[in-house]
Design an enzyme around this catalytic site. Structure first.
Site, PDB file in Angstrom:
ATOM      1  CD  GLN A   1      34.566  49.779  38.526  1.00 27.60           C
ATOM      2  OE1 GLN A   1      33.964  50.386  39.389  1.00 27.60           O
ATOM      3  NE2 GLN A   1      35.784  49.316  38.723  1.00 27.60           N
TER       4      GLN A   1
ATOM      5  CG  ASP B   1      38.357  49.133  30.553  1.00 31.74           C
ATOM      6  OD1 ASP B   1      38.972  49.224  31.626  1.00 31.74           O
ATOM      7  OD2 ASP B   1      37.688  48.125  30.222  1.00 31.74           O
TER       8      ASP B   1
ATOM      9  N   GLY C   1      41.139  49.590  36.655  1.00 33.28           N
ATOM     10  CA  GLY C   1      42.501  49.529  36.140  1.00 33.28           C
ATOM     11  C   GLY C   1      42.792  50.824  35.419  1.00 33.28           C
ATOM     12  CG  HIS C   2      42.514  54.390  36.737  1.00 30.29           C
ATOM     13  ND1 HIS C   2      42.200  55.244  37.756  1.00 30.29           N
ATOM     14  CD2 HIS C   2      41.353  53.995  36.198  1.00 30.29           C
ATOM     15  CE1 HIS C   2      40.882  55.339  37.836  1.00 30.29           C
ATOM     16  NE2 HIS C   2      40.357  54.600  36.897  1.00 30.29           N
TER      17      HIS C   2
ATOM     18  CE  LYS D   1      36.832  55.559  34.779  1.00 29.33           C
ATOM     19  NZ  LYS D   1      36.617  54.525  33.766  1.00 29.33           N
TER      20      LYS D   1
HETATM   21  P1  IMP Z   1      33.068  43.262  39.008  1.00 31.42           P
HETATM   22  O1  IMP Z   1      33.116  44.742  39.155  1.00 31.42           O
HETATM   23  O2  IMP Z   1      34.406  42.615  39.178  1.00 31.42           O
HETATM   24  O3  IMP Z   1      32.032  42.640  39.867  1.00 31.42           O
HETATM   25  O4  IMP Z   1      32.650  42.935  37.492  1.00 31.42           O
HETATM   26  C1  IMP Z   1      31.343  43.223  36.996  1.00 31.42           C
HETATM   27  C2  IMP Z   1      31.398  43.691  35.550  1.00 31.42           C
HETATM   28  O5  IMP Z   1      32.054  44.947  35.500  1.00 31.42           O
HETATM   29  C3  IMP Z   1      32.193  42.784  34.610  1.00 31.42           C
HETATM   30  O6  IMP Z   1      31.590  42.821  33.326  1.00 31.42           O
HETATM   31  C4  IMP Z   1      33.555  43.430  34.541  1.00 31.42           C
HETATM   32  O7  IMP Z   1      34.248  43.126  33.357  1.00 31.42           O
HETATM   33  C5  IMP Z   1      33.158  44.892  34.593  1.00 31.42           C
HETATM   34  N1  IMP Z   1      34.211  45.757  35.139  1.00 31.42           N
HETATM   35  C6  IMP Z   1      34.548  45.923  36.431  1.00 31.42           C
HETATM   36  N2  IMP Z   1      35.540  46.823  36.549  1.00 31.42           N
HETATM   37  C7  IMP Z   1      35.819  47.257  35.307  1.00 31.42           C
HETATM   38  C8  IMP Z   1      36.716  48.233  34.778  1.00 31.42           C
HETATM   39  O8  IMP Z   1      37.469  48.906  35.489  1.00 31.42           O
HETATM   40  N3  IMP Z   1      36.687  48.383  33.423  1.00 31.42           N
HETATM   41  C9  IMP Z   1      35.847  47.693  32.620  1.00 31.42           C
HETATM   42  N4  IMP Z   1      34.989  46.802  33.071  1.00 31.42           N
HETATM   43  C10 IMP Z   1      34.965  46.578  34.403  1.00 31.42           C
END
Ligand code: IMP
Length: 424
Positions: free
Chosen positions: A222, A13, A40-41, A16
């Site tokens: 991420q 977040d 999420g962009h 990017k």
């Molecule tokens: P997962 O990727 O859904 O398995 O989540 C694993 C961890 O990564 C969790 O703490 C999510 O909140 C975090 N996470 C996954 N994708 C994002 C992102 O795009 N932005 C921020 N945190 C993320």
């Protein structure tokens, strides 16, 4: 012309999407190398807001947009996104999906949710999009790939094989309803018909583009601290967002990458559980959350704000080989007369470190050592270049550069595409 990687330098977040969108204007190919619809962009162009979970942000500029082999693809989410764009007059024609990318299947989503529920207080706080279970099946060699969509018979067979095992888990371990073969096969065959035209040999496509002198952008999802191997495990995602993974995720050699731009907020946020040394006090956190609109793009969850953490950022510079930084959302800090910056951690044995702790217990118990710096307490709307920043804001940027030994190339001062400052 070698490729450029854009990588999140914090916990995701960082903004990017906006930086990629900006740089994509001068690019020919934009690729995502890992992750799936957990990303999420948000990109704002001419007052219009676009939110992407799957598609590379380059699609808005009509650039060839690649989902590489390192990605996991949820066909339903991807098709929804494609339809949404088409309705707004933006073509998805330049999209190319690697046949080696893995598919997120309905049982991955069911198991992600059920697994989190089972963990109770120990849960990771995943986005519940099936990311972890899909990557786990990939490693276990049980996954179904995008190229399996090309042949209805193979697709059905793979779904059948997977369900023989998954349904036992779903029923006996998670006490969930099993999936019905015919139903899943018919649904995925429907997705397959629509996705087939996008499937391509993206490793070859990207390598040829680089060798042909094209400008290629490799976009990480991420962030560094969510990296499966080097992040704050187990509070991480199940892929490798760091820049080194761009080569494997796309299928090009590491020697093809020359520039790595790290994207960091001027402060920090984190979604989900896990230790966070520079986390703000609740009242301040609520203020920053509101000012920066720090709510998850995918899940709508509150993000946890913290002061800029130079220890973690130094680690990100090291892990990614960051060659320059983009510092986003500097305008959010305009609300404060004084700012804290975390310059070191105090470890449980009393020692201070400027390097990120290698051991989890040290990180879990690390106390932030803050340096208080003067804020600028004025809006940044009138600044046209980095040199126009108020003196205190300029000092803030200088501090980051000095501490990390990396140039800050871009500074974000608002949500819109044009609210990014470069040097004069
Ligand atoms: P997962 O990727 O859904 O398995 O989540 C694993 C961890 O990564 C969790 O703490 C999510 O909140 C975090 N996470 C996954 N994708 C994002 C992102 O795009 N932005 C921020 N945190 C993320």
């Amino acid at each position: 012309m070698p490729a450029t990687v854009i990588v999140g330098a914090q916990w995701g977040d960082e903004g990017k999407g906006k930086i990629v969108d900006l740089l994509a204007q001068d690019c020919d190919v934009v690729c995502r190398y890992q992750g799936g619809p957990n990303a999420g962009h948000t990109v704002i162009v001419d007052g219009e807001t676009f939110k992407f979970r799957h598609l590379p942000s380059g699609i808005l500029s009509g650039k060839v947009s690649v989902l590489g082999a390192g990605c996991v693809v949820d066909p339903e989410v991807l098709l929804e996104e494609i339809d949404g764009l088409e309705q707004r007059g933006i073509s998805s024609e330049p999209l190319r999906i690697s046949g080696n990318a893995h598919l997120i299947m309905p049982w991955h989503i069911a198991i992600d949710g059920a697994g989190e529920k089972r963990l109770g207080k120990l849960q990771i706080g995943t986005t519940r999009r099936g990311i972890g279970p899909a990557y786990a099946d990939k490693a276990a060699r049980l996954g179904i790939r995008v190229q399996d969509l090309l042949d209805a018979k193979i697709l059905r067979q793979k779904i059948e094989t997977a369900l023989q095992e998954k349904n036992i888990w779903l029923e006996r371990v998670y006490e969930l309803e099993p999936f019905e073969l015919e139903e899943v096969a018919a649904r995925y065959e429907g997705f397959a018909q629509r996705l087939r035209p996008f499937v391509a040999d993206t490793s070859l496509l990207v390598d040829e583009a680089i060798r042909g002198g094209k400008n290629v952008l490799l976009e990480g999802a991420q962030g560094t601290l969510l990296d499966l191997d080097h992040g704050t495990y187990p509070f991480v995602t199940s892929s490798n967002p760091i820049a080194g993974a761009a080569a494997t995720g796309i299928g090009i050699g590491p020697t093809r990458i020359e520039r790595v731009i790290g994207v960091s907020k001027a402060y920090v946020t984190r979604v989900g559980a896990g230790p966070f040394p520079s986390e703000m006090e609740p009242e301040l956190a609520a203020q920053v959350r509101e000012l920066g609109q720090e709510y998850g793009t995918v899940t709508g969850r509150d993000r946890r704000p913290g002061w800029l953490d130079l220890v973690a950022l130094r680690y990100a510079v090291r892990l990614n080989g960051i060659t320059s930084l983009a510092l986003t959302k500097l305008d959010v800090l305009s609300a404060f007369d004084e700012l804290e910056v975390c310059v070191a951690y105090r470890l449980p044995d009393g020692a201070e470190t400027r390097d990120f702790p290698a051991h989890q217990s040290d990180f879990h118990h690390a106390a932030p050592v803050f340096e208080t710096v003067a804020g600028w307490a004025e809006p940044l709307d009138e600044c046209a270049t980095l040199d126009d920043l108020p003196r205190e804001a300029r000092s803030y940027v200088d501090l980051v550069e000095r501490e990390l030994g990396v140039t800050v190339e871009l500074v974000g001062t608002g949500a819109a595409r044009e609210q990014v400052l470069a040097r004069r």
